[in-house]
Write a protein that holds these residues in place. Structure first.
Motif, PDB file in Angstrom:
ATOM      1  N   LEU A  71       0.872  -1.170   0.000  1.00  0.00           N
ATOM      2  CA  LEU A  71       0.000   0.000   0.000  1.00  0.00           C
ATOM      3  C   LEU A  71       0.910   1.220   0.000  1.00  0.00           C
ATOM      4  CD1 LEU A  71      -2.883   1.162   0.239  1.00  0.00           C
ATOM      5  CD2 LEU A  71      -2.574   1.107   2.711  1.00  0.00           C
ATOM      6  N   PHE A  72       0.912   1.946  -1.108  1.00  0.00           N
ATOM      7  CA  PHE A  72       1.773   3.113  -1.248  1.00  0.00           C
ATOM      8  C   PHE A  72       1.059   4.337  -0.722  1.00  0.00           C
ATOM      9  CE2 PHE A  72       3.103   0.043  -4.412  1.00  0.00           C
ATOM     10  CZ  PHE A  72       4.476   0.021  -4.230  1.00  0.00           C
ATOM     11  N   LYS A  73       1.667   5.004   0.249  1.00  0.00           N
ATOM     12  CA  LYS A  73       1.032   6.169   0.871  1.00  0.00           C
ATOM     13  C   LYS A  73       1.418   7.464   0.186  1.00  0.00           C
ATOM     14  CE  LYS A  73       0.326   4.094   5.300  1.00  0.00           C
ATOM     15  NZ  LYS A  73       0.272   4.306   6.713  1.00  0.00           N
ATOM     16  N   GLY A  74       2.653   7.586  -0.193  1.00  0.00           N
ATOM     17  CA  GLY A  74       3.079   8.829  -0.821  1.00  0.00           C
ATOM     18  C   GLY A  74       4.440   8.667  -1.455  1.00  0.00           C
ATOM     19  N   GLU A  77       7.945   7.426   0.307  1.00  0.00           N
ATOM     20  CA  GLU A  77       7.675   6.664   1.533  1.00  0.00           C
ATOM     21  C   GLU A  77       7.708   5.172   1.232  1.00  0.00           C
ATOM     22  OE1 GLU A  77       4.372   7.740   4.000  1.00  0.00           O
ATOM     23  OE2 GLU A  77       4.375   9.787   3.207  1.00  0.00           O
ATOM     24  N   PRO A  79       6.370   1.488   1.207  1.00  0.00           N
ATOM     25  CA  PRO A  79       4.994   0.959   1.196  1.00  0.00           C
ATOM     26  C   PRO A  79       4.717   0.134   2.451  1.00  0.00           C
ATOM     27  CG  PRO A  79       6.378  -0.298  -0.289  1.00  0.00           C
ATOM     28  CD  PRO A  79       7.213   0.851   0.213  1.00  0.00           C
ATOM     29  N   GLU A  80       3.465   0.139   2.843  1.00  0.00           N
ATOM     30  CA  GLU A  80       3.015  -0.687   3.961  1.00  0.00           C
ATOM     31  C   GLU A  80       2.470  -1.978   3.360  1.00  0.00           C
ATOM     32  OE1 GLU A  80      -0.466  -0.444   7.340  1.00  0.00           O
ATOM     33  OE2 GLU A  80       0.344   1.409   6.517  1.00  0.00           O
ATOM     34  N   ARG A  82       0.047  -5.037   3.439  1.00  0.00           N
ATOM     35  CA  ARG A  82      -1.242  -5.390   4.034  1.00  0.00           C
ATOM     36  C   ARG A  82      -1.781  -6.664   3.418  1.00  0.00           C
ATOM     37  NH1 ARG A  82      -4.558  -0.753   5.662  1.00  0.00           N
ATOM     38  NH2 ARG A  82      -3.326   0.343   7.188  1.00  0.00           N
ATOM     39  N   HIS A  87      -8.418  -5.285   1.483  1.00  0.00           N
ATOM     40  CA  HIS A  87      -8.820  -4.364   0.426  1.00  0.00           C
ATOM     41  C   HIS A  87      -9.789  -5.001  -0.563  1.00  0.00           C
ATOM     42  CE1 HIS A  87      -5.890  -1.521   1.856  1.00  0.00           C
ATOM     43  NE2 HIS A  87      -5.029  -2.516   1.923  1.00  0.00           N
TER      44      HIS A  87
END
Length: 121
Positions: A71-74, A77, A79-80, A82, A87
Motif C-alpha cells: 500500500l503506497f502512501k506517498g 515513503e 509501502p506498507e 497489508r 482491500h
C-alpha cells in the motif's frame, strides 16, 4: 438485453437482483482499485446484490488469505504491506476451499438474498 432482464427492469424499482461471481479472486485490481470499487458501488446503486465466491486452494497452500499487497502512501515513503483481503472490494464474499460444498454454499447465498430482498419490502 434478454427478456428475463427486461422483466426484472420492468418490475418495481425496489426489486433487487442477485449477481454471483465465482472466481479465484486474484487479480481484481488489474484495472485499478478505484475502478473496481466504482463498479461495485454502481451495482449496489442499481439494486444488484453481489456475492463473490472465492474458490481457494483446498490444501491451504497459496491461499488467497495469505496474499500480501503493498500500500503506497506517498512519494518517497516505504509501502506498507497489508493483507489482500483487507482491500477486497466486495462486501459479501465467501472463501470456499471444498468445491463439493459449492451447491450448499450457493443455496445459502440465495436464501440470504431472499431474506435481504423481503426485509426491504
Amino acid at each position: 438485453m434478454t427478456s428475463a432482464q427486461y422483466r426484472l427492469r420492468g418490475s418495481s424499482a425496489g426489486t433487487s437482483q442477485l449477481l454471483l461471481v465465482v472466481s479465484d479472486g486474484r487479480g481484481l485490481f488489474l484495472e485499478g482499485m478505484e475502478a473496481v470499487r466504482s463498479a461495485v458501488r454502481q451495482a449496489r446503486d442499481a439494486n444488484i446484490f453481489l456475492v463473490f465466491v472465492i474458490l481457494d486452494n483446498p490444501k491451504d497452500k497459496d491461499s488467497i488469505l495469505d496474499i500480501r499487497v503493498p500500500l503506497f502512501k506517498g512519494p518517497g515513503e516505504m509501502p506498507e504491506i497489508r493483507s489482500y483481503m483487507e482491500h477486497f472490494p466486495f462486501p459479501f464474499y465467501i472463501v470456499l476451499r471444498d468445491i463439493s460444498a459449492l451447491p450448499e454454499t450457493l443455496s445459502d447465498a440465495l436464501r440470504q438474498w431472499f431474506e435481504f430482498v423481503t426485509a426491504g419490502e
